[in-house]
Design a protein around this motif. Structure first.
Motif, PDB file in Angstrom:
ATOM      1  N   THR A  87      13.882   1.245  -3.767  1.00 53.53           N
ATOM      2  CA  THR A  87      14.895   1.082  -2.713  1.00 53.53           C
ATOM      3  C   THR A  87      16.043   2.070  -2.891  1.00 53.53           C
ATOM      4  O   THR A  87      16.193   2.689  -3.948  1.00 53.53           O
ATOM      5  CB  THR A  87      15.449  -0.348  -2.691  1.00 53.53           C
TER       6      THR A  87
ATOM      7  N   THR B  10       2.052  -3.404   3.070  1.00 54.41           N
ATOM      8  CA  THR B  10       2.305  -3.819   1.683  1.00 54.41           C
ATOM      9  C   THR B  10       0.944  -4.111   1.051  1.00 54.41           C
ATOM     10  O   THR B  10      -0.080  -4.141   1.745  1.00 54.41           O
ATOM     11  CB  THR B  10       3.135  -5.121   1.602  1.00 54.41           C
TER      12      THR B  10
ATOM     13  N   GLN C 214      13.961  -2.111  -6.563  1.00 60.40           N
ATOM     14  CA  GLN C 214      12.735  -2.002  -5.779  1.00 60.40           C
ATOM     15  C   GLN C 214      12.532  -3.264  -4.949  1.00 60.40           C
ATOM     16  O   GLN C 214      13.141  -4.300  -5.212  1.00 60.40           O
ATOM     17  CB  GLN C 214      11.553  -1.804  -6.726  1.00 60.40           C
ATOM     18  N   THR C 215      11.638  -3.156  -3.969  1.00 67.83           N
ATOM     19  CA  THR C 215      11.293  -4.334  -3.179  1.00 67.83           C
ATOM     20  C   THR C 215      10.291  -5.181  -3.965  1.00 67.83           C
ATOM     21  O   THR C 215       9.755  -4.743  -4.990  1.00 67.83           O
ATOM     22  CB  THR C 215      10.620  -3.931  -1.860  1.00 67.83           C
ATOM     23  N   ASN C 216      10.014  -6.381  -3.484  1.00 69.96           N
ATOM     24  CA  ASN C 216       9.010  -7.228  -4.136  1.00 69.96           C
ATOM     25  C   ASN C 216       7.645  -6.561  -4.151  1.00 69.96           C
ATOM     26  O   ASN C 216       6.803  -6.863  -4.983  1.00 69.96           O
ATOM     27  CB  ASN C 216       8.888  -8.569  -3.409  1.00 69.96           C
ATOM     28  N   ASP C 217       7.433  -5.648  -3.193  1.00 72.84           N
ATOM     29  CA  ASP C 217       6.148  -4.957  -3.096  1.00 72.84           C
ATOM     30  C   ASP C 217       6.092  -3.700  -3.965  1.00 72.84           C
ATOM     31  O   ASP C 217       5.117  -2.977  -3.954  1.00 72.84           O
ATOM     32  CB  ASP C 217       5.894  -4.599  -1.625  1.00 72.84           C
TER      33      ASP C 217
ATOM     34  N   GLN D 147       8.158  -1.001  -3.802  1.00 72.59           N
ATOM     35  CA  GLN D 147       8.668   0.234  -3.195  1.00 72.59           C
ATOM     36  C   GLN D 147      10.097   0.435  -3.702  1.00 72.59           C
ATOM     37  O   GLN D 147      10.888  -0.511  -3.752  1.00 72.59           O
ATOM     38  CB  GLN D 147       8.652   0.150  -1.663  1.00 72.59           C
TER      39      GLN D 147
END
Lengths: 393, 256
Positions: free
Chosen positions: A298, B73, A291-294, A296
């Motif tokens: 991937t 975000t 996942q992304t740092n946010d 989401q």
């Protein structure tokens, strides 16, 4: 240390049921009934009978002599590739179709990536005369045409998943959405050891026939039930879960899990979740997740459609975190070479998923008297096009 | 008193609107909120987009995908909203899936919400029992109301349990479906609305899913304190942009 699921549906800190309220009655019905149903003698009898007469179990435990000579150790292959429909997937779909019938469900949905689980689900639906809808990413439909045709011949409706990246993750989303919209008559046959509790445990238990057989088969070959190593490839991790299950609490058995490194773990094109993933929530469970740092999710990458998943089953996340299992990552190139080597040395064309597991012998040295049991999770027929293109055959 | 509780005490039927933050353009968030308040909306659900929105149909999925492409975000949203309370008085709720909040850190997320003046959260995939065991104390520490969903399949016993954990309103999903899948109500729904109405729950109910116009809004609010419109509003924004929100709101409230 307990490596099995606890009464709340967790493996250590992983697992649980992170689902919208709309799914709660379905998942709860399953949770309340699955162990009871699986313990019924009639259920057991029917399951065992079908595994024997229809799937062709027990699958052989084959001593791979020439492969063993090459790597100077003792390698046994658990031949799940010889099952009906060509992979371990059918063990689970047989179990779940019987479960669905016990729960009075007459409409079956499933997700599929490469199409192996879709074919295995369509197969058991044909066998039982139940309606079957398989969700498959639009991109996977295009690159796995033979399996799409198989599902259609078996009477299933294949629905393209058009959202997101249009691959396995999105097919799973669509199947879950279907279940939300059809809460009463439908059972969702998840194909891997993922999803909300009780799915990871139920799928693992249906697949545990693999290690149950390995135990008595190895005893026949070697006079002992426990090998030094059990090895399996991991996408979501159902064949691995089945291969490890009866060895999880046998301290003298080392567990090796083989993930797809894709073009390389650090290349940005990889599916090595144990390295690249962080704790998170995907498809109803808390596990390791790319996942992304946010937060989401991937897109993973692997040449093998069956390992091309951004998460890993919660049991495996726990095995990883506790260090019970050693995780290795194998690139596309190394997997393809290992697959070809098995063809040359043993006359077996493996699925590319299984080729990843085979490739560890190039990276890790075993002792001459070590006994290594490896799950050959599927056969390579479905991957012929990939092999042809890769090797210019 | 939390703005949500205060709003629920008003002697009127409430209309709440869901929109996806960062859609159609990344910087539309604040102006959509201001515009909706100006046009008489009672409460707003600000959708924090997620890559894999399991409970949503194609309309909200597509808006989420676009919002993420636009760069939305958690951090960007918090920055956009940091001065929102200088211009907006109505209750604001963030609606999103659990993973982005979990990555942000649940406590950090809640703290930020309080600083900005967010009143509540709706997290469809955070189960009630997990909330109760692990997060309720944090939510309460930062004065946030967590809103839970019930559906026609939810048992009375479970509804009572959810009612006991709730301290704002109960989000009554009108039919077993993803968002935007069905429009309007049949006999099955009205029976369910009546059943819930007769339970005399502690928390008022607001109906969502299947509401798109004056007719369905009027129908839903016969049985509940208010109604939520999501997909129909996102569709309006997709088709007509953000300059005619008044037209949409008026058509729902006044049938014109």
């Amino acid at each position: 240390m307990n490596y099995n699921v606890n009464e709340k549906g967790y493996y250590g800190e992983f697992g649980g049921a992170y689902i919208p309220e709309m799914l709660y009655p379905n998942v709860e019905e399953l949770r309340q009934n699955y162990l009871k149903v699986m313990a019924e003698p009639e259920f057991q009898k029917e399951f065992d009978q079908l595994l024997k007469d229809y799937v062709g179990r027990p699958s052989p435990l084959y001593f791979a002599k020439r492969l063993s000579e090459k790597y100077n150790t003792k390698i046994y292959l658990k031949r799940e590739d010889l099952n009906h429909t060509g992979a371990h997937k059918i063990n689970n779909t047989i179990g779940q179709i019987l479960m669905a019938k016990r729960l009075g469900k007459h409409r079956i949905i499933a997700e599929t990536g490469a199409g192996q689980h879709g074919v295995a689900t369509a197969t058991v639906c044909a066998l039982m005369g139940l309606e079957c809808i398989v969700y498959m990413g639009e991109i996977d439909i295009a690159r796995q045409a033979p399996n799409v045709a198989r599902m259609k011949m078996l009477g299933a409706t294949v629905v393209p998943a058009l959202s997101g990246s249009r691959t396995l993750k999105d097919a799973t989303n669509e199947a879950i959405r279907d279940w939300i919209n059809n809460p009463v008559n439908t059972h969702y046959i998840i194909g891997s050891a993922i999803g909300p509790h009780p799915y990871p445990d139920m799928v693992t238990k249906f697949q545990s026939v693999i290690s149950e057989e390995i135990k008595w088969q190895l005893k026949e070959h070697e006079g002992r039930e426990n090998p030094d190593y059990v090895v399996a490839c991991i996408g979501g991790g159902s064949n691995a879960a089945g291969t490890y299950y009866h060895y999880l609490h046998e301290d003298d058995v080392n567990i090796i899990a083989v993930e797809a490194a894709g073009l390389g773990v650090d290349s940005g094109e990889s599916a090595a979740t144990s390295v690249l993933g962080k704790e998170g929530i995907i498809h109803g469970c808390k596990t390791l997740l790319m996942q992304t740092n946010d937060g989401q999710i991937t897109e993973p990458y692997s040449i093998s459609a069956g390992l091309d998943y951004p998460g890993v089953g919660p049991m495996h996340a726990h095995l990883c975190k506790t260090g019970r299992a050693e995780f290795m990552a194998i690139t596309d190139d190394d997997a393809m070479k290992a697959g070809l080597k098995l063809c040359e040395l043993e006359g077996i064309i493996p699925a590319i998923e299984s080729s990843h597991a085979l490739a560890i012998f190039e990276q890790k040295t075993f002792k001459p008297d070590d006994i290594v049991v490896m799950s050959l999770s599927g056969r390579g027929d479905k991957d012929l096009n990939t092999y042809i293109n890769y090797f210019n055959l | 008193m939390n703005r949500i509780n205060k709003k629920l005490k008003e002697d009127k039927k409430l209309l709440s609107i869901y929109f996806t933050a960062g859609y159609p353009n990344i910087n539309d968030t604040v102006s959509i909120i201001q515009d909706l308040e100006k046009n008489g909306i009672d409460m707003i659900e600000i959708g924090l987009p997620f890559s894999d929105p399991l409970a949503d149909g194609p309309t909200i999925q597509a808006s989420s995908t676009q919002a993420l492409k636009n760069g939305m975000t958690s951090e960007v949203l918090f920055n956009q909203l940091k001065d929102i309370r200088q211009s907006v008085q109505i209750p604001l709720i963030i609606m999103g899936y659990f993973n982005p909040m979990f990555q942000y850190g649940v406590e950090a997320f809640c703290k930020k919400c309080q600083e900005i003046g967010i009143d509540g959260l709706i997290i469809p995939d955070l189960p009630v029992d997990v909330y109760h065991e692990k997060y309720q104390a944090i939510f309460e520490k930062y004065g946030l109301i967590n809103v839970f969903l019930i559906t026609p399949q939810t048992s009375d016993e479970r509804i009572r349990y959810i009612d006991s954990i709730s301290n704002g309103f109960i989000y009554m999903v009108s039919s077993a479906s993803t968002t935007g899948a069905k429009v309007g109500f049949g006999e099955e729904q009205t029976k369910y609305f009546e059943r819930i109405g007769n339970m005399n729950l502690n928390n008022p109910q607001i109906i969502g899913f299947g509401i798109s116009n004056n007719q369905t809004f009027t129908q839903a609010t016969q049985y509940a304190k208010g109604a939520i419109i999501g997909s129909a509003f996102v569709k309006h924004v997709t088709n007509q942009g953000i300059n005619t929100l008044d037209k949409f709101v008026n058509s729902v409230l006044n049938n014109d």
